[in-house]
Design a protein around this motif. Structure first.
Motif, short mmCIF file in Angstrom:
data_model
loop_
_atom_site.label_atom_id
_atom_site.label_comp_id
_atom_site.label_asym_id
_atom_site.label_seq_id
_atom_site.Cartn_x
_atom_site.Cartn_y
_atom_site.Cartn_z
N ASP A 185 6.01 3.84 0.19
CA ASP A 185 5.10 3.95 1.34
C ASP A 185 5.73 4.70 2.51
O ASP A 185 5.21 4.67 3.62
CB ASP A 185 4.62 2.56 1.79
CG ASP A 185 5.76 1.69 2.32
OD1 ASP A 185 6.92 2.16 2.36
OD2 ASP A 185 5.51 0.53 2.68
N GLY A 186 6.87 5.36 2.25
CA GLY A 186 7.51 6.16 3.29
C GLY A 186 8.41 5.36 4.22
O GLY A 186 9.12 5.93 5.03
N GLN A 230 0.87 -1.18 0.00
CA GLN A 230 0.00 0.00 0.00
C GLN A 230 0.90 1.22 0.00
O GLN A 230 1.80 1.32 0.83
CB GLN A 230 -0.87 0.00 1.26
CG GLN A 230 -1.76 -1.23 1.35
CD GLN A 230 -2.45 -1.36 2.71
OE1 GLN A 230 -1.85 -1.10 3.74
NE2 GLN A 230 -3.70 -1.79 2.70
N GLY A 231 0.68 2.12 -0.92
CA GLY A 231 1.55 3.30 -0.97
C GLY A 231 1.11 4.27 -2.04
O GLY A 231 -0.04 4.25 -2.48
N TRP A 232 2.05 5.10 -2.44
CA TRP A 232 1.76 6.15 -3.41
C TRP A 232 2.67 5.99 -4.62
O TRP A 232 3.87 5.68 -4.48
CB TRP A 232 1.96 7.53 -2.77
CG TRP A 232 0.93 7.81 -1.72
CD1 TRP A 232 -0.27 8.44 -1.90
CD2 TRP A 232 0.99 7.46 -0.33
NE1 TRP A 232 -0.97 8.51 -0.71
CE2 TRP A 232 -0.22 7.91 0.27
CE3 TRP A 232 1.91 6.79 0.48
CZ2 TRP A 232 -0.50 7.73 1.63
CZ3 TRP A 232 1.64 6.61 1.83
CH2 TRP A 232 0.44 7.07 2.39
N SER A 276 -2.79 6.97 -4.79
CA SER A 276 -2.61 5.98 -3.73
C SER A 276 -3.17 4.64 -4.19
O SER A 276 -4.23 4.57 -4.79
CB SER A 276 -3.33 6.43 -2.46
OG SER A 276 -4.66 6.83 -2.76
N VAL A 277 -2.42 3.57 -3.89
CA VAL A 277 -2.78 2.26 -4.42
C VAL A 277 -2.60 1.16 -3.40
O VAL A 277 -1.81 1.27 -2.46
CB VAL A 277 -1.89 1.89 -5.64
CG1 VAL A 277 -2.24 2.74 -6.84
CG2 VAL A 277 -0.41 2.02 -5.30
#
Lengths: 462, 462
Positions: B40-41, B21-23, B70-71
């Motif tokens: 995702d940081g 999950q992230g950008w 975002s996905v």
């Protein structure tokens, strides 16, 4: 070798040479010996020290060794014949750093009221009660960092000085560099903020949540742990003007994940404190509130009950219990209702979810019924609400609508709305009032007694 | 199973099923595939994701997958054929949570100036540079807690709102609940503070040191780590109005012990960051300042040089180097002098001690020569002073005399003086400007770029 008293009491062996540094708590003189109790703040228990009359400077130091005097004592550990301790220190050299005149030093060996001790906030940490409170406060603090760091959360320092009011509520302190004696005016006789430090009105923050959301949209999982403020004129044992809050914020997380984290979080803190500060916890159980150990075990060992606000209202309406405040769908629960649920009905912590939209903040995610939001409060026995959280509204249009519905101006929230414009995700978080937690843990009745230097109306000493 | 990208990049194995999950950072389309870089940081590096055209919703999602979207992507890890990564994710399902319109989303794939990014403080953490800064900031923070907790120090929350000015210097922000439009007056036309929240003037703290001394007199070893404030109107790359400070305070400790602790402390933080954020440190070394890795090694591996201020002045007077500011015994050292000592003369950190009384604060312990005090500053290559500390004046009469000599009123310090009246001990401590440390660590040139939401003159956004 200089050792901390906590280490000597735990691991010190007979015939070991040690040096201790600390403060005299009590002195007893017998014909041939004197006994000192010395404390260095590392533990509740003191180290007993035996002074023999053949010490070279015995006559001199024995006069100086009053309660509160600071000492360095070197000697040899010996098994203790007295009760209550395994080991004691036979002094070979005694050095007095500073005396404490028994005529004026306020902390003589007797019980002092917490009210009195608040007036000597610079000395009260030298008592058993406050020593234990601040050791436990420290342990809670570190347990919080450990919990989040082990899970890959970043600690985020959100700003103290803020131009926005997170919740659209809450009275705020003004922060200014203007001279209050001579506040500059514009031609229209308004305050001329162009001469103020920030060029516009600025306040002390009431929450770091909105900024934590910013950071969660970059790092996924973050938390704040810092001071927050309320200028509410509440002179009670439950309110502080300055208090510490913990606010985690998780991207890609819904209310279920939020509740799971909050429950694991509370369990972790209680476990850590029970392991590292057990002696202090026993002190509170004996002296302050004989339920704190049972409460800690209850938190650690029980799965928290989860039910909706609506079900809780139905349950409260059915009971024979009489309450001071009315119970009705749409009204906020009072402390008496929260405690009844946690203490009487479920006998363990309870998480209520899905509160009425009207009694919760604009940023909480609207349910499909449009009457409730995805909020959750954790209610604990003895204290009521200890954690409040929610899934956040991640849908731009819904959020805009809710901001307007509360009479707020969406333009003030441009950057908060941008988080929904660009790569928005489901996210959730909660807030823990840190002093409430320490109160809950210790059983201390007044919130001013669990923070080193409390700030409250007319109270800004030290 | 949802995994953090940092864990996948380190430990992910081919054929493993994972969900991320992230950008989206970038998208490249070829004839049959699309490649996404997703972040995702959790780390500097992105995870590369391969989208095959036979994904059921390929045509739809490929339009949505712009930079910033975002996905959530589930798939199987496969060895990567591209350079720069060991492993990549072959997508099986793709869910887009939120899009980011490429027309308006400011963070398109190109380099942005730090100046520009400051104007979008709510988005800048999504860039490589700020991602790295705030991961390192977090690592420094946790290293600080670890260091002290392992040594039995208590973290003390000293107050933010204060009625006293610790150093008798420093411009302070006023905190008030009064309405600035209509400040109440007494008959004598003074501000009527009886109507203000605290009943008297209150300020934002400039240091927690005096309160930390209170706590050290009960717990022996304590530290603060919290926000402090200056209302100084300095619009520079080196000043913030709100910044974080670390201030340990040790009872039964002299300046030698203080220096030993400070040196071990800096080494610990650098070691921890080099171990836990090595990729981020390499980024700074490549992109921002190609000396940061060498500087970190220098700090970790060298014993700091220690010499007196007096010897340093003699040394600076002897050198051929020309300086902008004069060098003379009694004058404070400027950054150019400090850097010359650390960078040119000793080529490692230097601790200067025993500064002239006149240029240091009243609470520093007076030496027998009465001309110098037991102060110490740690000077680091590239940055100059990074830590300032001292042994504190523990002698009541000397302290009173020094307070008066600085034109301060001893009555305002009654509680601070009480610490010398009752069980006084030799004690010492130091202060570390936390943002200076993060700048030093990363090589970032502007202090506003190492704190999430900087506060400075006319700057209070977000």
């Amino acid at each position: 070798m200089v050792k901390r008293i906590v280490d000597i009491l735990r691991n010190g062996q007979p015939e070991e040479s040690v040096t201790v540094q600390g403060w005299v708590r009590t002195k007893r003189e017998s014909k041939e010996f004197a006994f000192l109790e010395v404390n260095d703040g590392s533990s509740m228990a003191n180290l007993q020290i035996v002074l023999n009359q053949d010490l070279p400077n015995y006559a001199e130091v024995i006069k100086q060794l009053n309660t509160g005097a600071s000492v360095e004592i070197a000697g040899v550990l010996v098994p203790s014949l007295g009760k209550g301790q395994r080991i004691e220190l036979k002094a070979q050299t005694v050095k007095v750093y500073g005396e404490a005149d028994p005529e004026s030093y306020p902390l003589q060996k007797k019980r002092h009221s917490f009210e009195f001790l608040r007036t000597i906030g610079h000395l009260r940490s030298r008592t058993n009660s406050f020593g234990a409170v601040f050791r436990i406060r420290n342990a809670c603090s570190y347990a919080i960092h450990q919990f989040f760091q082990e899970r890959g959360f970043l600690w985020i320092h959100t700003p103290i000085i803020s131009a926005s009011d997170c919740e659209g509520a809450g009275e705020m302190f003004t922060v200014t560099s203007l001279n209050l004696r001579n506040v500059p005016r514009t031609e229209a006789q308004e305050v001329d903020y162009s001469q103020d430090f920030f060029g516009r009105p600025a306040y002390l923050t009431v929450s770091g949540q909105l900024e934590a959301e910013v950071m969660a949209m970059a790092f996924s999982n973050v938390y704040t742990f810092g001071p927050t403020f309320r200028a509410e004129n509440s002179n009670t044992s439950r309110h502080l003007a300055e208090f510490w809050m913990v606010e985690p914020e998780m991207a890609f997380c819904d209310l279920e994940g939020d509740m799971d984290l909050a429950e694991a979080f509370l369990k972790h803190i209680f476990k850590y404190v029970m392991e590292t500060c057990h002696e202090d916890m026993e002190f509170f159980n004996q002296r302050i509130d004989n339920s704190v150990l049972a409460t800690a075990e209850n938190i650690i060992n029980n799965q928290f009950e989860r039910l909706t606000y609506t079900d809780a209202i139905a349950l409260l309406e059915k009971t024979d219990q009489t309450f001071e405040y009315p119970v009705k769908w749409g009204l906020d629960l009072q402390s008496e209702h929260e405690r009844y649920l946690a203490e009487e009905v479920f006998k363990k912590p309870v998480i209520l979810t899905d509160y009425p939209t009207e009694i919760k903040a604009f940023y909480m995610r609207l349910n499909d019924d449009e009457k409730t939001v995805r909020a959750m409060d954790i209610l604990a026995p003895k204290i009521g609400e200890i954690i409040g959280g929610s899934q956040r509204e991640e849908r731009l249009e819904v959020l805009q609508r809710r901001i307007e519905a509360q009479g707020l101006n969406p333009a003030d929230y441009w950057w908060y709305l941008d988080l929904r414009r660009y790569g928005t995700v489901p996210h959730a978080g909660f807030g823990l009032g840190f002093e409430r937690l320490v109160q809950f843990m210790t059983g201390m009745g007044n919130i001013r007694d669990v923070i080193p230097f409390p700030r409250a109306p007319l109270t800004v000493d030290f």
